[in-house]
Design an enzyme around this catalytic site. Structure first.
Site: not given
Ligand code: G3P
Length: 214
Positions: A173, A7-8, A194, A85, A138, A133
């Site tokens: 993503g 959820l950051k 996220a 992260h 992201i 990642e």
């Molecule tokens: O920890 C998962 C995250 O960094 C990915 O973010 O928004 O690209 O799903 P998102």
């Protein structure tokens, strides 16, 4: 397939997302966990969903003002923690010490990495899992498995060459069931995501969509 929703610091209600995840997982074979802000760990864990910390500090009990102690997140209900992260990078020495802290507290661990070389280095430290990642993907609309499938395959191979017991996840993503299925096809045992859930108007619908790919 493990689905970890980070959820950051998104302005969603963590308990609402956690309840949606708990209800979604009851209708699926997937393993889902929620990683909220440290201050929200107790509220999320109280829903019954598997709860992870976003980070723990590489410290023990003592004079460490402002740090997040592994034992404290464990006591708040977390059973695992992300480390390194892309938005909370650590030095190699600090990743190692944070893994020690997590082990001391009985927390499962995922060490995040930008690329296969970092995945190999992270795997050598003996976490339960590593997650590749690419930072540039992201928060975007295209999943890592679509935009850069090779990085996932290379991450899986890199971790396997170092320690086959370390699970490999991918993230960035990921927002649909097709993204989850594509990650699995590339050899990932789980996904981190996220924005696809934290920014969704209907988190339950977003989660159901993701789980359709498991
Ligand atoms: O920890 C998962 C995250 O960094 C990915 O973010 O928004 O690209 O799903 P998102």
């Amino acid at each position: 397939m493990f689905v970890l929703v980070n959820l950051k610091t998104y302005p969603c209600d963590p308990a609402t997302v956690a309840e949606a995840a708990r209800d979604a997982t009851e209708e699926s074979d997937a393993r889902i966990a929620i990683a909220p802000q440290t201050a929200h760990l107790g509220r999320v864990a109280a829903t019954g969903i598997e709860t992870w910390a976003q980070h723990v500090a590489p410290v023990d009990h003592g004079s460490h003002t402002g740090h997040t102690l592994a034992e404290a997140v464990r006591a708040a209900g977390a059973t695992g923690t992300l480390l390194n992260h892309s938005e909370r990078r650590l030095t190699l020495a600090d990743i190692d010490a944070a893994l020690d802290a997590a082990e001391r507290a009985g927390l499962e661990t995922i060490v995040c990495a930008n690329n296969p070389d970092q995945v190999a280095a992270a795997a050598a430290l003996g976490p339960d899992a590593v997650a590749v990642e690419p930072p540039e993907l992201i928060g975007g609309d295209v999943s890592v498995a679509t935009a850069d499938p090779e990085i996932v395959e290379k991450a899986v191979a890199a971790a396997d060459a170092v320690d086959p017991d370390v699970a490999v996840y991918c993230g960035a993503g990921v927002s649909t069931g097709d993204d989850v299925a594509a990650a699995a096809d590339l050899g990932a045992e789980g996904v981190l995501l996220a924005s696809g859930v934290a920014k969704a108007d209907d988190p339950r619908a977003a989660l159901d969509g993701l789980l359709s790919g498991v």
